[in-house]
Design a protein around this motif. Structure first.
Motif: not given
Length: 170
Positions: A46-57
């Motif tokens: 909810s804070d919209l202060e994060f990061e996502i790292e993806n492992d798969w497409a």
């Protein structure tokens, strides 16, 4: 006749046991609104202060692609989003000679940003739109309490693609 009843009794007994096992294995649709792990995840997102790292497409028409060694990220910071996701699949229009043009990219303030809690499924969904040049992008990110993130990207110029990754705590 005795054998007929013996067989029927065993058959009914097996059916009752199988039915009980199937009923016991059914997923419980419990509300996770009060679950501490779910609440913590909702606060983080909810804070919209994060990061996502993806492992798969997961391209629509092709096999999964491991993204190990491929730079990719979705970063929410302040009121903007930075997206860089390698693309694997069919491109219908657009593109050019720029080597970075093959990736799905967006940087800026997202349009129609919507955060939706789903305590019944234990997820938070983030919807937003972005564009780059003539390409319009629709993003749907589903985040689970264990930090797993699934991102679906729909484009006006490419096939839909789904990414599987994880939430990076900051």
């Amino acid at each position: 006749m005795k054998k007929y009843f013996s067989f029927t009794g065993r058959f009914v007994g097996v059916l009752v046991i199988l039915g009980s096992l199937l009923a016991a294995c059914g997923s419980a649709n419990r509300n996770m609104a009060d679950d501490p792990e779910y609440r913590k995840m909702v606060e983080e997102v909810s804070d919209l202060e994060f990061e996502i790292e993806n492992d798969w497409a997961n391209p629509t028409q092709y096999n999964r692609v491991n993204l190990l060694g491929n730079p990719n990220r979705i970063k929410f910071e302040n009121d903007s989003v930075e997206v860089y996701l390698p693309f694997f699949g069919e491109r219908y229009a657009g593109g050019g000679y720029d080597p970075d043009d093959g990736a799905i990219q967006f940087k800026g303030v997202p349009k129609n940003l919507e955060l939706r809690e789903n305590p019944g499924k234990g997820t938070v969904n983030i919807f937003f739109e972005g564009n780059r040049s003539t390409e319009n992008l629709d993003f749907l990110i589903t985040i689970f309490p264990n930090g797993v993130a699934r991102t679906s990207v729909t484009s006006t110029q490419r096939e839909t693609i789904i990414y599987d990754g994880k939430l990076i705590n900051r």
